[in-house]
Design a protein around this motif. Structure first.
Motif, PDB file in Angstrom:
ATOM      1  N   LEU A 203      -5.686  16.036  51.667  1.00  0.00           N
ATOM      2  CA  LEU A 203      -5.229  15.819  53.036  1.00  0.00           C
ATOM      3  C   LEU A 203      -3.705  15.916  53.083  1.00  0.00           C
ATOM      4  O   LEU A 203      -3.018  15.382  52.220  1.00  0.00           O
ATOM      5  N   SER A 204      -3.177  16.592  54.082  1.00  0.00           N
ATOM      6  CA  SER A 204      -1.723  16.628  54.262  1.00  0.00           C
ATOM      7  C   SER A 204      -1.266  15.583  55.276  1.00  0.00           C
ATOM      8  O   SER A 204      -0.102  15.192  55.300  1.00  0.00           O
ATOM      9  N   ILE A 233     -14.914  13.935  51.647  1.00  0.00           N
ATOM     10  CA  ILE A 233     -13.581  13.360  51.494  1.00  0.00           C
ATOM     11  C   ILE A 233     -13.696  12.095  50.653  1.00  0.00           C
ATOM     12  O   ILE A 233     -14.524  11.217  50.934  1.00  0.00           O
ATOM     13  N   ALA A 234     -12.855  11.999  49.631  1.00  0.00           N
ATOM     14  CA  ALA A 234     -12.914  10.871  48.714  1.00  0.00           C
ATOM     15  C   ALA A 234     -12.217   9.646  49.309  1.00  0.00           C
ATOM     16  O   ALA A 234     -11.258   9.771  50.065  1.00  0.00           O
ATOM     17  N   TYR A 266     -13.930   5.933  58.292  1.00  0.00           N
ATOM     18  CA  TYR A 266     -12.947   5.184  57.507  1.00  0.00           C
ATOM     19  C   TYR A 266     -11.612   5.911  57.588  1.00  0.00           C
ATOM     20  O   TYR A 266     -11.535   7.077  57.972  1.00  0.00           O
ATOM     21  N   GLU A 267     -10.567   5.213  57.201  1.00  0.00           N
ATOM     22  CA  GLU A 267      -9.253   5.854  57.133  1.00  0.00           C
ATOM     23  C   GLU A 267      -9.055   6.450  55.748  1.00  0.00           C
ATOM     24  O   GLU A 267      -9.301   5.806  54.733  1.00  0.00           O
ATOM     25  N   PHE A 268      -8.614   7.693  55.709  1.00  0.00           N
ATOM     26  CA  PHE A 268      -8.338   8.384  54.457  1.00  0.00           C
ATOM     27  C   PHE A 268      -6.846   8.698  54.415  1.00  0.00           C
ATOM     28  O   PHE A 268      -6.314   9.397  55.278  1.00  0.00           O
ATOM     29  N   LYS A 269      -6.179   8.176  53.402  1.00  0.00           N
ATOM     30  CA  LYS A 269      -4.720   8.218  53.339  1.00  0.00           C
ATOM     31  C   LYS A 269      -4.205   9.576  52.874  1.00  0.00           C
ATOM     32  O   LYS A 269      -4.905  10.350  52.208  1.00  0.00           O
ATOM     33  N   ALA A 270      -2.949   9.849  53.222  1.00  0.00           N
ATOM     34  CA  ALA A 270      -2.247  11.050  52.771  1.00  0.00           C
ATOM     35  C   ALA A 270      -0.779  10.694  52.602  1.00  0.00           C
ATOM     36  O   ALA A 270       0.019  10.818  53.532  1.00  0.00           O
ATOM     37  N   MET A 285      -0.441  10.826  46.750  1.00  0.00           N
ATOM     38  CA  MET A 285      -1.467   9.790  46.858  1.00  0.00           C
ATOM     39  C   MET A 285      -2.273  10.089  48.110  1.00  0.00           C
ATOM     40  O   MET A 285      -2.098   9.466  49.151  1.00  0.00           O
ATOM     41  N   SER A 286      -3.111  11.108  47.984  1.00  0.00           N
ATOM     42  CA  SER A 286      -3.813  11.637  49.134  1.00  0.00           C
ATOM     43  C   SER A 286      -5.281  11.857  48.804  1.00  0.00           C
ATOM     44  O   SER A 286      -5.641  12.114  47.652  1.00  0.00           O
TER      45      SER A 286
END
Length: 372
Positions: A203-204, A233-234, A266-270, A285-286
């Motif tokens: 994810l960017s 998506i992990a 869920y929220e997936f960070k980037a 850390m994405s």
């Protein structure tokens, strides 16, 4: 070829509910008690209505009855080439069908046999199955043995192909039951699916709860991703917490924005941070985003538990590994496995390096094959 083994871990993603479990060696009874629940919660492409499964595959192949006293037929051809549609009347679900040396079987339609022995050649390409239009075809058998000097060449870039290994009781002397592989020096197997320049990205931008569009670090169009592809998506929570989520690609914008078929739960960070060192290294850390779509699927009936006993012969699974080490193998973007133990084979583009990763069921092995 290098083989490396990882500890056994169980990881599952389900649409309706989450099921996760891990077991120690002395927890066999607990594992068996939950086997059905875990198995039913696992994803299988062949059970996915959105995977373009041929409508007759499961009714024809799934849970085939044990074959007693199979007949054996060796195919002949005056031209050296024969089609699957033309041998269907000779080789059926109760027949061990042999393609002899000097004869090439062209897969132009689906074929259901008790077992298939290839000492000649099998050719399965977009061209051979052109008459089927956009509908995929399948080969269903208890085992498929490519015996030297036999060869198997399967290359589908636009069409879908399915190999279904049914639990019909057929057993090969070397590969054993429910297996697909080469036997003897000189046998060759090549299975090549739709080319993707990359099968995963990052994810960017953060993907927030409720959002149904995402941006990736790489352009999905240049990676070869397409509308309808299934992606996963992990999770990005600390200490391995959180859940992943799978989607279908609904559209891809000119700017590379991927529209998803549903909102993120869920929220997936980037996060991208530059280190304070002189090298100014960027730490990523994405969330990883993996394209799970494969147009060639090697699958079969669900596994059942079989007690090990003293003197039991090597399992089919061992022989598949043995086949991979000792015979010429080339596999590219293919899904292999039944519901309770599944392998995804992902080849890095433009290289001869492949990575075999268990992505459903028991995650217990990574094989890196170099130079094949």
């Amino acid at each position: 070829m290098r083989l490396s083994f990882l500890p056994t871990v169980l990881v599952f993603i389900a649409h309706a509910s989450h099921v996760s479990a891990q077991f120690k060696q002395n927890q066999e009874n607990d594992y068996l008690a939950r086997f059905g629940t875990i198995n039913s919660a696992s994803y299988a492409a062949v059970d996915d209505s959105e995977s373009n499964v041929p409508p007759t595959l499961l009714p024809t192949c799934k849970d085939s009855p044990p074959i007693v006293n199979p007949s054996e037929v060796t195919i002949s051809s005056t031209t050296g080439t024969i089609t699957a549609s033309s041998i269907a009347s000779q080789c059926d679900a109760s027949t061990i069908c042999t393609i002899p040396a000097g004869v090439t079987l062209e897969m132009d339609s689906s074929l259901h046999v008790a077992a298939l022995v290839v000492r000649g050649a099998v050719l399965w390409t977009d061209t051979t199955q052109m008459s089927n239009g956009d509908l995929g075809i399948y080969l269903c058998a208890g085992y498929i043995a490519v015996e030297a000097p036999g060869s198997w060449y399967m290359n589908l870039q636009e069409k879908d192909g399915w190999i279904y290994l049914t639990n019909n009781g057929m057993t090969h002397a070397t590969l054993r039951s429910r297996s697909f592989g080469g036997v003897g020096t000189g046998s060759r197997v090549e299975v090549i699916g739709r080319n993707m320049e990359r099968t995963w990205s990052l994810l960017s931008n953060v993907l927030k709860v409720g959002s149904s569009s995402m941006k990736l670090l790489h352009d999905p169009r240049l990676m070869g991703w397409m509308v309808g592809d299934r992606i996963a998506i992990a999770p990005t929570e600390k200490n391995s917490a959180g859940w992943g989520q799978d989607f279908r690609i609904e559209s891809i914008g000119e700017d590379g924005t991927v529209k998803l078929d549903r909102a993120a739960n869920y929220e997936f960070k980037a996060n991208f941070k530059v280190t304070s060192s002189d090298e100014k290294v960027v730490a990523t850390m994405s969330a990883e985003v993996v394209n799970m779509k494969r147009n060639i699927v090697i699958t079969g009936d669900d596994f059942s538990h079989v007690d090990a006993v003293d003197g039991m012969e090597k399992s089919s699974y061992y022989n598949v590994l043995n086949f991979a080490v000792n015979h010429a193998v080339r596999m590219h973007t293919v899904i292999v496995g039944s519901k309770s133990a599944n392998v995804m084979l992902v080849s890095e583009a433009k290289t001869a390096r492949s990575m075999f990763v268990m992505h459903r069921g028991v995650v217990n092995m990574v094989i890196a094959a170099v130079g094949i």
